[in-house]
Write an enzyme that holds these catalytic residues in place. Structure first.
Site, PDB file in Angstrom:
ATOM      1  N   VAL A   1      31.058  34.633  25.980  1.00 39.79           N
ATOM      2  CA  VAL A   1      30.957  35.256  27.311  1.00 39.79           C
ATOM      3  C   VAL A   1      32.095  36.255  27.539  1.00 39.79           C
ATOM      4  CG1 VAL A   1      30.888  34.803  29.799  1.00 39.79           C
ATOM      5  CG2 VAL A   1      29.702  33.271  28.216  1.00 39.79           C
TER       6      VAL A   1
ATOM      7  N   CYS B   1      42.195  41.309  33.510  1.00 38.77           N
ATOM      8  CA  CYS B   1      42.896  40.109  33.941  1.00 38.77           C
ATOM      9  C   CYS B   1      43.244  39.314  32.708  1.00 38.77           C
ATOM     10  CB  CYS B   1      42.034  39.297  34.897  1.00 38.77           C
ATOM     11  SG  CYS B   1      40.635  38.581  34.061  1.00 38.77           S
TER      12      CYS B   1
ATOM     13  N   ARG C   1      39.147  38.885  41.496  1.00 37.12           N
ATOM     14  CA  ARG C   1      38.074  39.763  41.058  1.00 37.12           C
ATOM     15  C   ARG C   1      36.801  39.611  41.907  1.00 37.12           C
ATOM     16  NH1 ARG C   1      35.878  42.301  36.406  1.00 37.12           N
ATOM     17  NH2 ARG C   1      33.681  41.817  36.232  1.00 37.12           N
TER      18      ARG C   1
ATOM     19  N   LYS D   1      34.004  26.427  44.118  1.00 39.66           N
ATOM     20  CA  LYS D   1      34.669  27.711  44.412  1.00 39.66           C
ATOM     21  C   LYS D   1      33.711  28.878  44.211  1.00 39.66           C
ATOM     22  CE  LYS D   1      37.407  29.539  41.069  1.00 39.66           C
ATOM     23  NZ  LYS D   1      36.998  30.891  40.613  1.00 39.66           N
ATOM     24  N   ASN D   2      33.036  28.888  43.062  1.00 40.50           N
ATOM     25  CA  ASN D   2      32.253  30.076  42.719  1.00 40.50           C
ATOM     26  C   ASN D   2      30.925  30.160  43.463  1.00 40.50           C
ATOM     27  OD1 ASN D   2      34.342  30.833  41.134  1.00 40.50           O
ATOM     28  ND2 ASN D   2      33.401  30.253  39.184  1.00 40.50           N
TER      29      ASN D   2
HETATM   30  N1  EPU Z   1      30.699  42.153  32.327  1.00 40.03           N
HETATM   31  C1  EPU Z   1      30.561  43.484  31.991  1.00 40.03           C
HETATM   32  N2  EPU Z   1      30.254  44.371  32.975  1.00 40.03           N
HETATM   33  C2  EPU Z   1      30.040  43.988  34.270  1.00 40.03           C
HETATM   34  C3  EPU Z   1      30.169  42.613  34.603  1.00 40.03           C
HETATM   35  C4  EPU Z   1      30.502  41.717  33.604  1.00 40.03           C
HETATM   36  O1  EPU Z   1      30.744  43.865  30.839  1.00 40.03           O
HETATM   37  O2  EPU Z   1      29.765  44.845  35.127  1.00 40.03           O
HETATM   38  C5  EPU Z   1      31.063  41.168  31.278  1.00 40.03           C
HETATM   39  C6  EPU Z   1      32.410  40.516  31.572  1.00 40.03           C
HETATM   40  O3  EPU Z   1      33.483  41.326  31.134  1.00 40.03           O
HETATM   41  C7  EPU Z   1      32.302  39.210  30.822  1.00 40.03           C
HETATM   42  C8  EPU Z   1      30.815  38.884  30.949  1.00 40.03           C
HETATM   43  O4  EPU Z   1      30.154  40.100  31.299  1.00 40.03           O
HETATM   44  O5  EPU Z   1      32.640  39.400  29.485  1.00 40.03           O
HETATM   45  C9  EPU Z   1      30.503  37.823  31.986  1.00 40.03           C
HETATM   46  O6  EPU Z   1      31.007  38.195  33.231  1.00 40.03           O
HETATM   47  P1  EPU Z   1      30.333  37.753  34.596  1.00 40.03           P
HETATM   48  O7  EPU Z   1      30.049  38.975  35.393  1.00 40.03           O
HETATM   49  O8  EPU Z   1      29.199  36.831  34.309  1.00 40.03           O
HETATM   50  O9  EPU Z   1      31.504  36.944  35.263  1.00 40.03           O
HETATM   51  P2  EPU Z   1      32.101  37.066  36.728  1.00 40.03           P
HETATM   52  O10 EPU Z   1      30.997  37.193  37.706  1.00 40.03           O
HETATM   53  O11 EPU Z   1      33.169  38.074  36.746  1.00 40.03           O
HETATM   54  C10 EPU Z   1      31.979  34.493  37.148  1.00 40.03           C
HETATM   55  C11 EPU Z   1      32.937  33.416  37.545  1.00 40.03           C
HETATM   56  C12 EPU Z   1      33.924  33.156  36.403  1.00 40.03           C
HETATM   57  C13 EPU Z   1      33.118  32.750  35.177  1.00 40.03           C
HETATM   58  C14 EPU Z   1      32.074  33.817  34.845  1.00 40.03           C
HETATM   59  C15 EPU Z   1      31.179  33.453  33.696  1.00 40.03           C
HETATM   60  C16 EPU Z   1      33.091  33.710  39.923  1.00 40.03           C
HETATM   61  C17 EPU Z   1      33.892  34.075  41.106  1.00 40.03           C
HETATM   62  N3  EPU Z   1      33.663  33.828  38.741  1.00 40.03           N
HETATM   63  O12 EPU Z   1      32.768  35.650  36.875  1.00 40.03           O
HETATM   64  O13 EPU Z   1      34.737  32.064  36.825  1.00 40.03           O
HETATM   65  O14 EPU Z   1      33.988  32.608  34.079  1.00 40.03           O
HETATM   66  O15 EPU Z   1      31.250  34.065  35.996  1.00 40.03           O
HETATM   67  O16 EPU Z   1      30.484  32.272  33.960  1.00 40.03           O
HETATM   68  O17 EPU Z   1      31.959  33.279  40.047  1.00 40.03           O
HETATM   69  C18 EPU Z   1      36.731  30.813  37.005  1.00 40.03           C
HETATM   70  O18 EPU Z   1      36.193  30.167  37.929  1.00 40.03           O
HETATM   71  O19 EPU Z   1      37.813  30.440  36.470  1.00 40.03           O
HETATM   72  C19 EPU Z   1      36.077  32.024  36.499  1.00 40.03           C
HETATM   73  C20 EPU Z   1      36.711  32.936  35.768  1.00 40.03           C
END
Ligand code: EPU
Length: 414
Positions: free
Chosen positions: A323, A114, A90, A20-21
């Site tokens: 994380v 969320c 998101r 998915k990701n």
């Molecule tokens: N964060 C910030 N500021 C930002 C971006 C992120 O503070 O501008 C923080 C977030 O709040 C979090 C941490 O950094 O505490 C990590 O967030 P990240 O940006 O790495 O996550 P994401 O890109 O929003 C993706 C996956 C998630 C997975 C995370 C961590 C996708 C679509 N989603 O989310 O997957 O948990 O990376 O590995 O790729 C899932 O599949 O169930 C899922 C939630």
């Protein structure tokens, strides 16, 4: 609603779907070019459907059949993303960079918090501003403008998956080089980089950074989506928690070492082949400590399912979630199933119990839902898991795949 009668040892083979990701950012990469993008091994998931709906709303043509997604067209894109689609998922926020890069302006609603706690987008916005975009917030939406984006060096305070993807997508059409220092290195990010390279914007990884060479026009590409390491991990944990033997086929063992290590410490026998991983569960798992960490550390997305396993372990496990600030939606329902878990800040202490019992519980997000499914498979009696649309966001044919392994699982209308 999913109904599960627990107690069966899972046995057999399960074919892992595309990630998915990895599929989501690849679909959004189609916004960078009107040329055709062909993606193979795309999983049928609600989140992927949302991504398809979104790129269609922005002006792309899409054809999806037999796991192959063909996306083309959109010489002119609509620069405004429908708020409803961004708030549903998101990852939709990733359209911001490609839209500004292609159209010179974009309006995308803030995705908001969320079930995993507050999830800001400050790294995304800071990075786009560093690339020369004027970024403003009005009425809960981000408005970004730029005559052109100019490559530069951007430091990320945390190796955010989404922010790294956003900057690679934007950097692909920026002038010159975009350098992201402290990027995420999750396999899904590396895959997006490979796709952008195929489309004409070469990406190079160095020790502490990733560098993308922007290109005035990108071409199309044909690309296969990597196996879903989180789905694979979930089925391996399903094998382990039921004391069964499960082989995840069409998987990528290279992406699963952190889990393999903890499963082994928990007393499971793990065997690894070129494109499969097999686990044979112990009668009762041993307690193990772990912390979630950016790749190649233990993935936060497998923390809830791993907690379900440890809820049955002999002894006390300490789990630190680094994380997310609060990814504990699975704890309350696991308590209802007889688990003993204490939360202090970002630390969980799990006191293993011999038996979990079936209960009526509610999934609050995809991976919390997976944890409840695993607990239910191992529990005595029947469980009813509501909120199963979350599972359909991230697990292709979950009930069918579990039944093929011998689980007693039924999907029911609420
Ligand atoms: N964060 C910030 N500021 C930002 C971006 C992120 O503070 O501008 C923080 C977030 O709040 C979090 C941490 O950094 O505490 C990590 O967030 P990240 O940006 O790495 O996550 P994401 O890109 O929003 C993706 C996956 C998630 C997975 C995370 C961590 C996708 C679509 N989603 O989310 O997957 O948990 O990376 O590995 O790729 C899932 O599949 O169930 C899922 C939630």
């Amino acid at each position: 609603m999913i109904r599960i009668l627990g107690g069966n040892r899972l046995q057999g083979e399960v074919r892992i779907s595309g990630a998915k990701n990895a599929a989501l950012p690849a679909i959004f990469a189609s916004l960078l070019t009107p040329e055709p993008l062909i993606l193979r091994n795309v999983p049928r998931l609600l989140d992927v459907e949302t991504a398809v709906e979104l790129v269609r709303a922005l002006g792309k043509e899409v054809h999806w059949e037999n796991g192959i997604l063909r996306i083309w067209g959109g010489e002119e894109l609509c620069p405004e993303a429908p708020a409803e689609l961004v708030q549903r998922m998101r990852a939709s926020f990733l359209v911001l960079g490609p839209l500004v890069a292609r159209m010179g302006r974009a309006r995308v609603a803030l995705p908001g918090g969320c079930a995993l706690g507050p999830r800001p987008v400050d790294f995304h916005l800071h990075g786009l501003a560093r690339l020369g975009a004027q970024v403003e917030l009005h009425h809960g939406a981000v408005h970004a403008h730029a005559r052109h984006l100019q490559g530069t060096t951007i430091y990320l305070d945390f190796p955010s998956v989404g922010a790294t993807e956003q900057l690679l997508l934007a950097g692909a059409l920026a002038r010159g080089k975009t350098v992201v220092v402290n990027p995420a290195r999750e396999p899904e990010v590396v895959e997006l980089a490979a796709l952008l390279t195929e489309m004409g914007a070469p990406v190079r990884w160095e020790m502490d950074r990733v560098i993308i060479q922007g290109c005035a026009k990108l071409g199309g590409a044909e690309h296969s989506i990597i196996p879903d390491r989180i789905e694979a991990g979930t089925y391996l944990l399903a094998g382990a928690i039921t004391g069964g033997r499960v082989r995840a086929l069409a998987a990528c063992p290279e992406h699963l070492w952190a889990l393999v290590d903890r499963l082994t410490l928990a007393g499971a026998a793990v065997e690894v082949g070129p494109d499969w991983v097999e686990v044979e569960g112990p009668q009762r798992p041993k307690a193990v400590d772990f912390r979630t960490w950016p790749y190649p550390g233990f993935p936060t997305d497998l923390q809830p399912p791993m907690v379900a396993l440890l809820a049955r372990a002999e002894g006390r496990s300490t789990i630190t979630e680094t994380v997310y600030a609060a990814r504990f939606g699975h704890v309350e329902p696991l308590l209802q199933m007889g688990a003993k878990i204490q939360v202090t800040g970002n630390v969980l202490v799990v006191e293993g119990v011999e038996r979990l019992r079936g209960a009526r519980v509610e999934a609050t997000d995809i991976r919390a839902g997976a944890a409840l499914v695993l607990a239910a498979l191992a529990a005595e009696g029947v469980s009813f898991i509501g909120g199963d649309h979350h599972l359909a966001r991230g697990y292709e044919n979950l009930a069918e795949k579990l039944r093929a392994l011998g689980a007693q699982v039924w999907e029911e209308r609420d």
